[in-house]
Scaffold this active site. Structure first.
Site, PDB file in Angstrom:
ATOM      1  CE  LYS A 192      32.152  18.373  45.517  1.00  0.00           C
ATOM      2  NZ  LYS A 192      30.794  18.777  45.099  1.00  0.00           N
ATOM      3  CD  GLU A 267      42.413  27.427  36.199  1.00  0.00           C
ATOM      4  OE1 GLU A 267      41.964  28.572  36.017  1.00  0.00           O
ATOM      5  OE2 GLU A 267      43.515  27.065  35.775  1.00  0.00           O
ATOM      6  CB  CYS A 302      36.135  32.451  36.673  1.00  0.00           C
ATOM      7  SG  CYS A 302      36.393  31.546  35.131  1.00  0.00           S
ATOM      8  CD  GLU A 399      34.450  35.482  41.628  1.00  0.00           C
ATOM      9  OE1 GLU A 399      34.547  34.739  42.627  1.00  0.00           O
ATOM     10  OE2 GLU A 399      34.712  35.115  40.477  1.00  0.00           O
TER      11      GLU A 399
HETATM   12  P1  NDP Z   1      32.596  26.754  45.389  1.00  0.00           P
HETATM   13  O1  NDP Z   1      33.988  27.010  45.831  1.00  0.00           O
HETATM   14  O2  NDP Z   1      31.497  26.979  46.329  1.00  0.00           O
HETATM   15  O3  NDP Z   1      32.463  25.240  44.887  1.00  0.00           O
HETATM   16  C1  NDP Z   1      33.338  24.670  43.935  1.00  0.00           C
HETATM   17  C2  NDP Z   1      33.372  23.164  44.123  1.00  0.00           C
HETATM   18  O4  NDP Z   1      33.972  22.872  45.375  1.00  0.00           O
HETATM   19  C3  NDP Z   1      31.994  22.550  44.160  1.00  0.00           C
HETATM   20  O5  NDP Z   1      32.030  21.276  43.568  1.00  0.00           O
HETATM   21  C4  NDP Z   1      31.737  22.472  45.641  1.00  0.00           C
HETATM   22  O6  NDP Z   1      30.796  21.524  45.986  1.00  0.00           O
HETATM   23  C5  NDP Z   1      33.099  22.074  46.147  1.00  0.00           C
HETATM   24  N1  NDP Z   1      33.292  22.309  47.569  1.00  0.00           N
HETATM   25  C6  NDP Z   1      32.654  23.193  48.383  1.00  0.00           C
HETATM   26  N2  NDP Z   1      33.128  23.095  49.643  1.00  0.00           N
HETATM   27  C7  NDP Z   1      34.098  22.133  49.638  1.00  0.00           C
HETATM   28  C8  NDP Z   1      34.969  21.561  50.608  1.00  0.00           C
HETATM   29  N3  NDP Z   1      34.945  21.943  51.900  1.00  0.00           N
HETATM   30  N4  NDP Z   1      35.827  20.609  50.228  1.00  0.00           N
HETATM   31  C9  NDP Z   1      35.886  20.209  48.951  1.00  0.00           C
HETATM   32  N5  NDP Z   1      35.076  20.683  47.973  1.00  0.00           N
HETATM   33  C10 NDP Z   1      34.201  21.640  48.297  1.00  0.00           C
HETATM   34  O7  NDP Z   1      32.406  27.602  44.054  1.00  0.00           O
HETATM   35  P2  NDP Z   1      31.098  27.711  43.161  1.00  0.00           P
HETATM   36  O8  NDP Z   1      30.658  26.346  42.745  1.00  0.00           O
HETATM   37  O9  NDP Z   1      30.115  28.613  43.801  1.00  0.00           O
HETATM   38  O10 NDP Z   1      31.698  28.384  41.845  1.00  0.00           O
HETATM   39  C11 NDP Z   1      31.867  29.743  41.711  1.00  0.00           C
HETATM   40  C12 NDP Z   1      33.331  30.101  41.859  1.00  0.00           C
HETATM   41  O11 NDP Z   1      34.116  29.354  40.943  1.00  0.00           O
HETATM   42  C13 NDP Z   1      33.597  31.565  41.536  1.00  0.00           C
HETATM   43  O12 NDP Z   1      34.499  32.114  42.461  1.00  0.00           O
HETATM   44  C14 NDP Z   1      34.221  31.490  40.148  1.00  0.00           C
HETATM   45  O13 NDP Z   1      35.015  32.604  39.830  1.00  0.00           O
HETATM   46  C15 NDP Z   1      34.999  30.220  40.240  1.00  0.00           C
HETATM   47  N6  NDP Z   1      35.278  29.680  38.906  1.00  0.00           N
HETATM   48  C16 NDP Z   1      36.566  29.751  38.440  1.00  0.00           C
HETATM   49  C17 NDP Z   1      36.862  29.315  37.171  1.00  0.00           C
HETATM   50  C18 NDP Z   1      38.269  29.359  36.645  1.00  0.00           C
HETATM   51  O14 NDP Z   1      38.547  28.668  35.671  1.00  0.00           O
HETATM   52  N7  NDP Z   1      39.171  30.131  37.217  1.00  0.00           N
HETATM   53  C19 NDP Z   1      35.819  28.792  36.282  1.00  0.00           C
HETATM   54  C20 NDP Z   1      34.503  28.759  36.879  1.00  0.00           C
HETATM   55  C21 NDP Z   1      34.261  29.202  38.155  1.00  0.00           C
HETATM   56  P3  NDP Z   1      29.235  21.898  46.061  1.00  0.00           P
HETATM   57  O15 NDP Z   1      28.961  23.033  45.150  1.00  0.00           O
HETATM   58  O16 NDP Z   1      28.636  20.640  45.603  1.00  0.00           O
HETATM   59  O17 NDP Z   1      29.034  22.233  47.484  1.00  0.00           O
END
Ligand code: NDP
Length: 499
Positions: A192, A267, A302, A399
């Protein structure tokens, strides 16, 4: 100057996105769609299907069947290697197209996405790297411990059906970091992508199909966290969830994994420090640190080094250099070679970042520059520096995910380590010093998954992940592929004696 994304879209031949279930692309059963709005212009780019619980169920069942009955988990190492290596070649061949699609998704400028860590060369290397592990994933042979004469063998077997969920800021890279090890290990996957960055990932999936992945091995459900992500993480036929995203969603993923006894890798976010000693090359330290916060993805990374911990002797010099970097920030058309920074992903994220600017003021931090939205369209926020930050302030602890650097002063090495570790996160850190012994002491003392000395670089073959609330598990290297396996013990008697 940004005009419109539509000519780029048309030149790329981008059409509406569909789901991939058991080798067939289709709309969702409900017919529901999501319209993607470009973050720099607010225009409709295209639509894609929103998978409901019934679509997710079909996708997981297809992955389950491909795992339980299909050829992939049982295939010879040679055949799996071939598919992953072919994928790497196709990613290199289509690199420009993939990056352009990504720019239509999240507006990350091409000037940045062509730097190695974000590039399609790196994504291709991730597939090549994991292909190299396939014929080396062995178990152990142990001597019998007590009684009887027997051999003890351990086997590494693919874990099963993987739900892979990724964030929007580096969608191709993040998807590759999950798909490559999961497929290399022999798992089947339901992927997804984020609703905010879907199209480039869909193209990557087509390349995997073209590389010869059997039907049902990789399925894709598009749509937001609710309903799509939620249905996926809670599906009882999923064996493992591999998630990249925020700490808040990570908590939900962990709860779903706990409830279903699913394996899980997370992650998550970070508040990574850059620690600058007085003997360091302060110009490099200031330029690189501010670069991670303001250039490219505008701090929406991140690993952005958003908390600079700077020795008092070079504090003002560091601020001058960091502030100077802001002159390199050009917003606008991500396809334009003058553009060096992206917009924030959404209007909501602009509001959140500006709320943190207000909070920094209220907490008594000194605003050195930025702190506002520039005039004109698009989700932009000016690169912002807060000085005289105390590590207890929320701006230093939470963050923010935007172009805000908080600069905290320190006096000696002990204090620097204490401040660096005074966080719930632990993703990365960079130490700037010319003293190699001190660099080693700091590398040992800081509790974070990756420590850079005088710089920071993602390496596809090196384990990457977080301590504390930055996550669980590692991506890259042997650790990554092993995280998609179970260990099975086989006991074989070598005599007729009872074991
Ligand atoms: P989110 O947690 O909002 O979303 C991440 C993914 O989870 C998206 O595909 C999102 O879908 C999905 N999602 C959201 N709600 C649910 C749920 N209830 N059940 C299952 N899946 C769900 O993060 P962001 O996309 O805003 O990304 C930013 C974050 O990611 C920051 O905190 C950043 O630090 C972290 N990050 C960490 C990395 C690492 O390697 N450690 C690398 C890159 C980012 P949708 O967006 O389609 O709603």
């Amino acid at each position: 100057m940004i005009t419109s994304m539509k000519p780029y879209r048309d030149a790329l031949g981008l059409v509406n996105g569909q789901l991939l279930v058991d080798g067939a692309w289709s709309d969702s059963q409900s017919g529901e769609t999501w319209t993607h709005l470009h973050p720099a212009t607010g225009e409709d780019v295209a639509q894609f299907a929103v998978a409901g619980a019934d679509d997710v169920d079909r996708a997981v069942r297809a992955a389950r069947k491909a795992f339980d009955e299909g050829p992939w988990p049982r295939s010879r190492a040679k055949d799996r290697i071939k598919v992953l290596r072919r994928t790497a070649d196709l990613v290199r061949e289509h690199g420009d197209e993939l990056l352009r699609l990504q720019a239509l998704d999240n507006s990350v400028p091409l000037t940045f996405s062509t730097t190695y860590a974000m590039s399609m060369e790196c994504v291709a290397d991730i597939f090549d790297h994991h292909a190299g592990w396939i014929d080396k994933l062995g178990g152990e042979t142990l001597p019998g411990f007590q009684g009887g004469d027997h051999m003890v063998l351990t086997l590494r077997e693919p874990i099963g059906v993987v739900a892979a969920i990724v964030a929007w800021n580096a969608p191709l890279l993040l998807a590759a970091q999950k798909l490559a090890p999961a497929l290399a290990a022999g798992c089947t996957v339901v992927l997804k992508p984020s609703e905010l960055a879907t199209f480039a990932v869909l193209r990557l999936v087509r390349l995997l199909e073209e590389a010869g992945l059997p039907e049902g091995v990789l399925n894709v459900v598009t749509g937001p966290g609710n309903p799509t992500g939620d249905a996926l993480i809670n599906h009882p036929m999923v064996d493992k969830i591999s998630f990249t995203g925020s700490r808040e969603t990570g908590r939900r993923v962990l709860a779903a994994a706990n409830a279903g006894f699913k394996r899980v890798s997370l992650e998550l976010g970070g508040k990574s420090p850059a620690i600058v000693f007085a003997d360091a090359d302060v110009y490099t330290a200031g330029a690189v640190t501010m670069g991670t916060v303001a250039l490219g993805v505008s701090g929406q990374a991140c690993i952005a080094q958003t908390r600079a911990i700077v020795h008092r002797d070079v504090y003002e010099e560091f601020l001058m250099v960091a502030m100077g970097m802001t002159s390199m920030i050009n917003y606008g058309d991500p396809f334009d070679e003058e553009t060096t920074a992206s917009p924030l992903i959404s209007a909501k994220q602009v509001e959140r970042v500006l709320n943190y600017v207000d909070l920094g003021h209220q907490e008594g931090a000194r605003l050195v520059c930025g702190g506002a939205k520039p005039d004109g369209p698009g989700n932009f926020v000016l690169p912002t520096i807060f000085a005289d930050v105390n590590n207890d302030m929320r701006v230093a602890r939470e963050e923010i995910f935007g172009p805000i650097l908080c600069v905290v002063p320190f006096s000696d090495e002990e204090e620097a380590i204490r401040l660096a570790n005074d966080t719930e996160y632990g993703l990365g850190a960079t130490v700037y010093t010319n003293d190699v012994k001190r660099a080693m002491r700091m590398a040992r003392g800081i509790r974070a998954g990756t420590i850079g000395v005088n710089g920071y670089q993602l390496e596809p073959h090196a384990p990457f992940g977080g301590y504390g609330q930055s996550g669980m598990g590692r991506e890259g290297g042997r650790t990554a592929i092993e995280a998609y396996t179970e260990v099975k013990t086989v006991l074989i008697p070598t005599t007729d004696e009872l074991m």
